[in-house]
Each structure stands twice: as C-alpha cells, then as structure tokens.
Write an enzyme that holds these catalytic residues in place. Structure first.
Site, short mmCIF file in Angstrom:
data_model
loop_
_atom_site.label_atom_id
_atom_site.label_comp_id
_atom_site.label_asym_id
_atom_site.label_seq_id
_atom_site.Cartn_x
_atom_site.Cartn_y
_atom_site.Cartn_z
N ASP A 47 0.83 -1.20 0.00
CA ASP A 47 0.00 0.00 0.00
C ASP A 47 0.86 1.25 0.00
O ASP A 47 1.71 1.44 0.87
CB ASP A 47 -0.90 0.00 1.24
CG ASP A 47 -1.80 1.22 1.30
OD1 ASP A 47 -2.92 1.14 0.75
OD2 ASP A 47 -1.39 2.25 1.88
N TYR A 52 2.37 10.01 -0.07
CA TYR A 52 3.44 9.43 0.74
C TYR A 52 4.80 9.76 0.15
O TYR A 52 5.83 9.59 0.82
CB TYR A 52 3.31 7.90 0.82
CG TYR A 52 2.09 7.39 1.53
CD1 TYR A 52 1.20 8.25 2.18
CD2 TYR A 52 1.80 6.03 1.54
CE1 TYR A 52 0.08 7.76 2.81
CE2 TYR A 52 0.68 5.53 2.17
CZ TYR A 52 -0.18 6.40 2.80
OH TYR A 52 -1.31 5.91 3.42
N LYS A 77 -2.98 5.98 -4.16
CA LYS A 77 -4.14 6.82 -3.85
C LYS A 77 -3.99 8.23 -4.44
O LYS A 77 -2.87 8.77 -4.52
CB LYS A 77 -4.30 6.94 -2.32
CG LYS A 77 -4.27 5.63 -1.58
CD LYS A 77 -4.44 5.84 -0.08
CE LYS A 77 -4.09 4.58 0.69
NZ LYS A 77 -2.63 4.35 0.78
N HIS A 110 -7.94 9.29 -1.91
CA HIS A 110 -7.35 9.25 -0.57
C HIS A 110 -8.29 9.84 0.50
O HIS A 110 -8.44 9.26 1.57
CB HIS A 110 -6.02 10.01 -0.57
CG HIS A 110 -5.07 9.55 0.47
ND1 HIS A 110 -3.71 9.73 0.38
CD2 HIS A 110 -5.26 8.90 1.65
CE1 HIS A 110 -3.11 9.22 1.44
NE2 HIS A 110 -4.04 8.71 2.22
#
Length: 280
Positions: A47, A52, A77, A110
């Site tokens: 994931d 990120y 996402k 997200h």
C-alpha cells in the site's frame, strides 16, 4: 514464504490478500529495502499513495525483491489537489511512471474532502482509468456513508473497497455495517493503533499471553476475524514476519467481544475527521 495468505474477493471479482504492507514514511533506499524485505517475508499486497512521496521507493523495492509483478497487488491513492477529472487521470499516470509499473491493482481516492466538493468528479476519473487498464480495481479511502451513497447514486459504480482508520480503540462498527450492505470491502489503516497505547493495554495483553502471541499479532488476528484487510507498517524483517503469523490461531467469541469493548467515540488517533479533514 511458509504459506499463502488468505484472500478476499472484491465486488468486481478482484481477489486481494487479507493483509498487506503499509509504507507510509518509508522513503529512499531504506524504504525500498523495507518493501523488498516485506515481499520476501511473504507480503503480496503493498500500500502506497501519491502523498506518501514514496511510489518510486515502492517500485524499486518490488524490483529488488525479485518477485514477479503478477504475484503482487499494489495500491496507490489520489491526493486532494488532483480531484478534477483531467488532473486525476494525469496523477494516476505520473504515479505509474514513478513506480515503474504498468498498472495499479487497486487505486483509491485518498480523502473525500467534501468542502471542495469534487470527489464525484474524481470518482468518474477512476471509473474511466479502470476501463482503460491503468488500474484493475477502484475504491476510496476515508469515505463516510454519505460520501459513499453520493458517488454510487451519481455514477452507478460502487467502490470495491474503503480504507478507513480502524483499530481496537476505534472499531468503526457502524461504518463496517454500511460497507457490508453495499458489498464494499473494509480495509484498515493504522490497524495496530499507537504502539504505546496497544502495548500497555491489559485486555489485549492477557489475550496475547493466553495464545502465546504478541500483542500486534492478536490485534491483526482480530482485524482478520472482523473481516477487514489490514496494512500494518514495519521496517523490521522479524516484525514483518511476525505480523504475517496470524493464521495459526483463532480468537474466541469472548475475546473478540472484549477487544470490541475497547472502542470509544473519541478513538481516532489524529484529528482527521473525514467530514472536515482536507489533505491536498
């Protein structure tokens, strides 16, 4: 890998491992090594997210692992700043370029960011991205029931999965019930909550001692038995292996009830209520 991880079948027919590796905060060479280590420990679901800022490290970790791409499920996402239709499609393409992948197995919005009121447009972009082969399955993250009802009502397409904060102190029972009604798979982020809170919890500690398991193993087993796909994050090869060793024991109904009793209305770890939180 000692044994295959059980899988769930999503509402679009896609199969998904019941536990995966979270990668938030795993960056650069160390992040790539952690991802490679996790895959070699047995993880097949990885994931990540645009925000990120580590899709490249995830892609490199996949390469270093030596495991075939076809054996893996990779999730990313869409960030809030790209909720418009055209920007969403470009963001997906950029994420694929960064990760050096041809497709994502699962792609999520997200956050709904209802104050911006563009998540239906973003959802339509994901629907088309799936038609065009950029992603295999599409879902959402942090969507409340009203957000789910709206995108389903306006597009006719139900998300395959909703990734939400879910742990013993915030077990999301009502949200999970809504997911079940729509055949949406629940996935848990921060599945073990904060270590200091979990590790000092007497209820979970007693259950762990009874099964000769670690506290994280008990929590991840609880996640599995409530039917949620969990994505614990760990950089330690030993901990990664331990977090996968949850399929050789079972929690009793009384133990499940005891853990369920730990939930509380203010159980969120951070001040991130999807009704108001914005993450661009």
């Amino acid at each position: 890998m000692e044994g295959a991880i059980p899988e769930v079948t999503l509402n679009d027919g896609t199969k998904l491992p019941v536990t995966g590796l979270g990668t938030y905060g795993l960056w650069g060479n160390a992040g790539a090594n952690a991802v490679s280590s996790g895959i070699n420990a047995g993880y097949r679901l990885i994931d990540t997210a645009y925000n990120y800022e580590n899709e490249g490290a995830v892609g490199e970790g996949i390469k270093r692992s030596g495991v075939s791409r076809e054996e893996l499920w990779v999730t990313s996402k869409l960030p809030g700043r790209y909720h418009t239709y055209e920007k969403a499609l470009v963001a997906i393409q950029e994420s694929l370029y960064r990760s050096k992948l041809d497709y994502f197995d699962l792609y999520l919005i997200h956050w709904p960011m209802p104050n911006q009121d563009s998540y239906v447009e973003a959802w339509q972009a994901l629907i088309d991205a799936k038609k065009w082969g950029l992603v295999r399955s599409i879902g959402v993250s942090n969507f409340l029931p009203e957000h789910l009802e709206r995108i389903i009502g306006e597009t006719g397409v139900t998300p395959s999965l909703n990734q939400v904060e879910l742990h013993p102190f915030f077990n999301q029972e009502q949200q999970r019930n809504v997911h079940a009604e729509h055949h949406i798979q629940t996935q848990s982020w921060s599945p073990i909550a904060k270590a200091k809170d979990i590790l000092s919890n007497d209820t979970i500690n007693k259950i762990a001692e009874a099964h000769n398991k670690t506290i994280p193993q008990v929590v991840l087993r609880w996640q599995y038995q409530i039917g949620s796909v969990s994505i614990p994050r760990s950089t330690s090869p030993q901990r990664q292996r331990e977090n996968l060793a949850i399929f050789d024991f079972a929690l009793s109904e009384a133990e499940m009830t005891a853990i369920a009793g730990l939930t509380r209305p203010d159980g969120r770890l951070f001040d991130m209520d999807p009704a108001t939180h914005e993450e661009f």
